[in-house]
Motif scaffolding. Sequence first.
Motif, PDB file in Angstrom:
ATOM      1  N   PRO A   1     -31.022   5.732  42.609  1.00  0.00           N
ATOM      2  CA  PRO A   1     -30.580   5.583  44.004  1.00  0.00           C
ATOM      3  C   PRO A   1     -31.774   5.367  44.941  1.00  0.00           C
ATOM      4  O   PRO A   1     -32.860   5.864  44.684  1.00  0.00           O
ATOM      5  CB  PRO A   1     -29.888   6.912  44.310  1.00  0.00           C
ATOM      6  N   PHE A   2     -31.554   4.590  45.985  1.00  0.00           N
ATOM      7  CA  PHE A   2     -32.583   4.318  46.995  1.00  0.00           C
ATOM      8  C   PHE A   2     -32.000   4.559  48.374  1.00  0.00           C
ATOM      9  O   PHE A   2     -30.801   4.422  48.566  1.00  0.00           O
ATOM     10  CB  PHE A   2     -33.026   2.850  46.920  1.00  0.00           C
ATOM     11  N   PRO A   3     -32.848   4.854  49.372  1.00  0.00           N
ATOM     12  CA  PRO A   3     -32.357   4.914  50.751  1.00  0.00           C
ATOM     13  C   PRO A   3     -31.806   3.554  51.180  1.00  0.00           C
ATOM     14  O   PRO A   3     -32.190   2.527  50.615  1.00  0.00           O
ATOM     15  CB  PRO A   3     -33.609   5.255  51.574  1.00  0.00           C
ATOM     16  N   HIS A   4     -30.929   3.549  52.207  1.00  0.00           N
ATOM     17  CA  HIS A   4     -30.243   2.311  52.578  1.00  0.00           C
ATOM     18  C   HIS A   4     -31.178   1.223  53.072  1.00  0.00           C
ATOM     19  O   HIS A   4     -30.875   0.048  53.006  1.00  0.00           O
ATOM     20  CB  HIS A   4     -29.195   2.600  53.657  1.00  0.00           C
ATOM     21  N   PHE A   5     -32.407   1.599  53.587  1.00  0.00           N
ATOM     22  CA  PHE A   5     -33.281   0.578  54.168  1.00  0.00           C
ATOM     23  C   PHE A   5     -34.085  -0.178  53.107  1.00  0.00           C
ATOM     24  O   PHE A   5     -34.825  -1.093  53.420  1.00  0.00           O
ATOM     25  CB  PHE A   5     -34.212   1.182  55.225  1.00  0.00           C
ATOM     26  N   PHE A   6     -33.945   0.198  51.837  1.00  0.00           N
ATOM     27  CA  PHE A   6     -34.577  -0.604  50.774  1.00  0.00           C
ATOM     28  C   PHE A   6     -33.751  -1.866  50.581  1.00  0.00           C
ATOM     29  O   PHE A   6     -32.558  -1.786  50.296  1.00  0.00           O
ATOM     30  CB  PHE A   6     -34.626   0.183  49.456  1.00  0.00           C
ATOM     31  N   LYS A   7     -34.401  -3.020  50.746  1.00  0.00           N
ATOM     32  CA  LYS A   7     -33.625  -4.254  50.694  1.00  0.00           C
ATOM     33  C   LYS A   7     -33.106  -4.528  49.295  1.00  0.00           C
ATOM     34  O   LYS A   7     -32.013  -5.016  49.092  1.00  0.00           O
ATOM     35  CB  LYS A   7     -34.488  -5.431  51.165  1.00  0.00           C
ATOM     36  N   ARG A   8     -33.908  -4.192  48.289  1.00  0.00           N
ATOM     37  CA  ARG A   8     -33.473  -4.462  46.921  1.00  0.00           C
ATOM     38  C   ARG A   8     -33.684  -3.244  46.054  1.00  0.00           C
ATOM     39  O   ARG A   8     -34.600  -2.469  46.275  1.00  0.00           O
ATOM     40  CB  ARG A   8     -34.273  -5.621  46.329  1.00  0.00           C
ATOM     41  N   LYS A   9     -32.822  -3.108  45.050  1.00  0.00           N
ATOM     42  CA  LYS A   9     -32.975  -1.999  44.118  1.00  0.00           C
ATOM     43  C   LYS A   9     -33.958  -2.417  43.026  1.00  0.00           C
ATOM     44  O   LYS A   9     -34.657  -3.401  43.142  1.00  0.00           O
ATOM     45  CB  LYS A   9     -31.624  -1.641  43.546  1.00  0.00           C
ATOM     46  N   MET A  10     -33.972  -1.691  41.908  1.00  0.00           N
ATOM     47  CA  MET A  10     -34.846  -2.085  40.807  1.00  0.00           C
ATOM     48  C   MET A  10     -34.007  -2.756  39.727  1.00  0.00           C
ATOM     49  O   MET A  10     -32.810  -2.520  39.635  1.00  0.00           O
ATOM     50  CB  MET A  10     -35.554  -0.867  40.243  1.00  0.00           C
ATOM     51  N   ARG A  11     -34.662  -3.532  38.927  1.00  0.00           N
ATOM     52  CA  ARG A  11     -33.983  -4.134  37.787  1.00  0.00           C
ATOM     53  C   ARG A  11     -34.497  -3.511  36.511  1.00  0.00           C
ATOM     54  O   ARG A  11     -35.584  -2.944  36.479  1.00  0.00           O
ATOM     55  CB  ARG A  11     -34.295  -5.623  37.726  1.00  0.00           C
ATOM     56  N   GLY A  12     -33.732  -3.659  35.443  1.00  0.00           N
ATOM     57  CA  GLY A  12     -34.212  -3.243  34.145  1.00  0.00           C
ATOM     58  C   GLY A  12     -35.216  -4.259  33.629  1.00  0.00           C
ATOM     59  O   GLY A  12     -35.298  -5.381  34.138  1.00  0.00           O
ATOM     60  N   ILE A  13     -35.982  -3.853  32.621  1.00  0.00           N
ATOM     61  CA  ILE A  13     -37.034  -4.744  32.135  1.00  0.00           C
ATOM     62  C   ILE A  13     -36.447  -5.956  31.406  1.00  0.00           C
ATOM     63  O   ILE A  13     -37.049  -7.020  31.387  1.00  0.00           O
ATOM     64  CB  ILE A  13     -38.007  -3.952  31.256  1.00  0.00           C
ATOM     65  N   GLU A  14     -35.218  -5.796  30.871  1.00  0.00           N
ATOM     66  CA  GLU A  14     -34.610  -6.957  30.203  1.00  0.00           C
ATOM     67  C   GLU A  14     -34.315  -8.098  31.192  1.00  0.00           C
ATOM     68  O   GLU A  14     -34.173  -9.239  30.782  1.00  0.00           O
ATOM     69  CB  GLU A  14     -33.345  -6.544  29.455  1.00  0.00           C
ATOM     70  N   ASP A  15     -34.250  -7.785  32.498  1.00  0.00           N
ATOM     71  CA  ASP A  15     -33.990  -8.840  33.501  1.00  0.00           C
ATOM     72  C   ASP A  15     -35.266  -9.382  34.126  1.00  0.00           C
ATOM     73  O   ASP A  15     -35.226 -10.018  35.169  1.00  0.00           O
ATOM     74  CB  ASP A  15     -33.141  -8.296  34.670  1.00  0.00           C
ATOM     75  N   PHE A  16     -36.416  -9.128  33.514  1.00  0.00           N
ATOM     76  CA  PHE A  16     -37.677  -9.442  34.169  1.00  0.00           C
ATOM     77  C   PHE A  16     -37.892 -10.920  34.461  1.00  0.00           C
ATOM     78  O   PHE A  16     -38.644 -11.272  35.356  1.00  0.00           O
ATOM     79  CB  PHE A  16     -38.855  -8.908  33.341  1.00  0.00           C
ATOM     80  N   SER A  17     -37.229 -11.789  33.704  1.00  0.00           N
ATOM     81  CA  SER A  17     -37.481 -13.214  33.977  1.00  0.00           C
ATOM     82  C   SER A  17     -36.888 -13.647  35.312  1.00  0.00           C
ATOM     83  O   SER A  17     -37.275 -14.675  35.842  1.00  0.00           O
ATOM     84  CB  SER A  17     -36.969 -14.094  32.844  1.00  0.00           C
ATOM     85  N   TYR A  18     -35.929 -12.886  35.844  1.00  0.00           N
ATOM     86  CA  TYR A  18     -35.312 -13.283  37.114  1.00  0.00           C
ATOM     87  C   TYR A  18     -35.730 -12.374  38.263  1.00  0.00           C
ATOM     88  O   TYR A  18     -35.153 -12.406  39.330  1.00  0.00           O
ATOM     89  CB  TYR A  18     -33.789 -13.260  36.997  1.00  0.00           C
ATOM     90  N   ILE A  19     -36.746 -11.564  38.029  1.00  0.00           N
ATOM     91  CA  ILE A  19     -37.028 -10.511  39.010  1.00  0.00           C
ATOM     92  C   ILE A  19     -37.735 -11.075  40.253  1.00  0.00           C
ATOM     93  O   ILE A  19     -38.470 -12.043  40.186  1.00  0.00           O
ATOM     94  CB  ILE A  19     -37.846  -9.382  38.348  1.00  0.00           C
ATOM     95  N   LYS A  20     -37.455 -10.455  41.412  1.00  0.00           N
ATOM     96  CA  LYS A  20     -38.075 -10.859  42.678  1.00  0.00           C
ATOM     97  C   LYS A  20     -39.273  -9.953  42.964  1.00  0.00           C
ATOM     98  O   LYS A  20     -39.319  -8.808  42.506  1.00  0.00           O
ATOM     99  CB  LYS A  20     -37.066 -10.682  43.828  1.00  0.00           C
ATOM    100  N   ALA A  21     -40.196 -10.467  43.793  1.00  0.00           N
ATOM    101  CA  ALA A  21     -41.393  -9.683  44.118  1.00  0.00           C
ATOM    102  C   ALA A  21     -41.033  -8.328  44.745  1.00  0.00           C
ATOM    103  O   ALA A  21     -41.645  -7.311  44.422  1.00  0.00           O
ATOM    104  CB  ALA A  21     -42.305 -10.473  45.045  1.00  0.00           C
ATOM    105  N   THR A  22     -40.008  -8.312  45.617  1.00  0.00           N
ATOM    106  CA  THR A  22     -39.664  -7.042  46.277  1.00  0.00           C
ATOM    107  C   THR A  22     -39.123  -6.023  45.263  1.00  0.00           C
ATOM    108  O   THR A  22     -39.353  -4.828  45.397  1.00  0.00           O
ATOM    109  CB  THR A  22     -38.594  -7.240  47.369  1.00  0.00           C
ATOM    110  N   GLU A  23     -38.404  -6.517  44.236  1.00  0.00           N
ATOM    111  CA  GLU A  23     -37.897  -5.591  43.209  1.00  0.00           C
ATOM    112  C   GLU A  23     -39.060  -5.025  42.390  1.00  0.00           C
ATOM    113  O   GLU A  23     -39.068  -3.850  42.024  1.00  0.00           O
ATOM    114  CB  GLU A  23     -36.916  -6.332  42.290  1.00  0.00           C
ATOM    115  N   LEU A  24     -40.056  -5.876  42.126  1.00  0.00           N
ATOM    116  CA  LEU A  24     -41.240  -5.394  41.409  1.00  0.00           C
ATOM    117  C   LEU A  24     -42.030  -4.400  42.256  1.00  0.00           C
ATOM    118  O   LEU A  24     -42.589  -3.441  41.746  1.00  0.00           O
ATOM    119  CB  LEU A  24     -42.134  -6.575  41.015  1.00  0.00           C
ATOM    120  N   ARG A  25     -42.053  -4.647  43.570  1.00  0.00           N
ATOM    121  CA  ARG A  25     -42.772  -3.719  44.440  1.00  0.00           C
ATOM    122  C   ARG A  25     -42.103  -2.334  44.408  1.00  0.00           C
ATOM    123  O   ARG A  25     -42.785  -1.309  44.320  1.00  0.00           O
ATOM    124  CB  ARG A  25     -42.819  -4.250  45.871  1.00  0.00           C
ATOM    125  N   ASN A  26     -40.785  -2.318  44.440  1.00  0.00           N
ATOM    126  CA  ASN A  26     -40.088  -1.030  44.344  1.00  0.00           C
ATOM    127  C   ASN A  26     -40.390  -0.334  43.013  1.00  0.00           C
ATOM    128  O   ASN A  26     -40.589   0.873  42.965  1.00  0.00           O
ATOM    129  CB  ASN A  26     -38.578  -1.215  44.489  1.00  0.00           C
TER     130      ASN A  26
END
Length: 379
Positions: free
Chosen positions: A267-292
């Motif tokens: 879970p993340f606070p509401h002001f986080f624009k994007r959550k995290m992805r699992g490592i299996e989805d890494f080929s489609y990951i966005k910079a902001t998701e990696l930053r989180n």
Amino acid sequence: MDTFSCFNTILLNSAKKCSKCPNAENKDVALIYDANYYLLLTSILQRGGLSDIPFGHTYQELLKKFSSQNLLCFILYLDGIGLCKSIKLKMWLLSTSIIELPPGLRYHRHNMPIVSIWIGHNDPNVRMWLGNRFRMLLNLKKQQVYVNPSTSFNIKYYGVIGDCPALKLILDFIGHTGYYCCFFCFTQGYNIPGRNKRQYPYEKPLNLRDSKTILELILDAPLPTSILIDYQHVTLLRHFRDTVTQISTLLIPALRKQVDYELKTQPFPHFFKRKMRGIEDFSYIKATELRNLLLCGFLPRFYYSILEIDRVARMALFICGIRLIHSHPTFAQRTSAIADELLTTFYRDHSKFFEHLQNFVLHSHAHYAEMFDLNGASF
Ligand SMILES: [Zn+2]
Ligand SMILES: [Zn+2]
């Protein structure tokens, strides 16, 4: 719009390929769209919102040097984007960001006036693509830019930002995986026998080099201090992604699934624009998701129950170093020195804990602390 082929001849709009070169093919043709830069710029400035930004040492020096002028400073931003994987069509975009806009607005697409766009199958010859555009930018510097009859600005060009391939292109370097690849120093890599992977072991002290490039025509801050490395691409989308991928392939499948599940359901606070992805989805990951993942997810989820303590400790050096560079000076004057110690310790011993990732992307991190001092946290 201009059409170029084989980097020699300007084609007429109707021609499909170059008539002067015997081996010319349709795919050698590139399309160039030059924007009406002045119009874009003035319409952005008319929206207002400029403010005084504390932008680090280099900016303060510019303010001192041109103290009688009303400055408007630009960072040139070069970005290459794949348009179509199967036919390797690529778009290169040169735009500018305005330093005097607040950081939250500065990098919005609609606040970055476009200079020119190149679309083609080959990488552009920068002198040919941008020669005229640089003359236009140079002329802009010689005149005042009027937003309304009572407000005008003097234009300065502060520096250039991009990921490694973009900087290589605009700085006329050999290649960011070749010898003498670094824009800042004379570090020399070596090849891993039998593999096409050049490695750059940590060395100290780093020698700063002088560069001669097309950019020197217009930049107001000296090279190489005016070169900014795009942290989103280099740190997040390259080094951090590569390292986490490597770590994850060493886990047993059941454990990998468990970590992925925990990352996705964090879970993340509401002001986080994007959550995290699992490592299996890494080929489609966005910079902001990696930053989180870097700042909030990695250490809690990969703690020593999953990884051995030494490797987690190394990652903690990296994560803390990046966090310091990425925010306001947490330790006042000492912030960059502390970040540098964390990042260079991580770099120095990297090959003991990770395989074949001591590449140029990692080497760039050895220049982050200096960039932080020169340009502030927002680079
Ligand atoms: Zn030709
Ligand atoms: Zn270097």
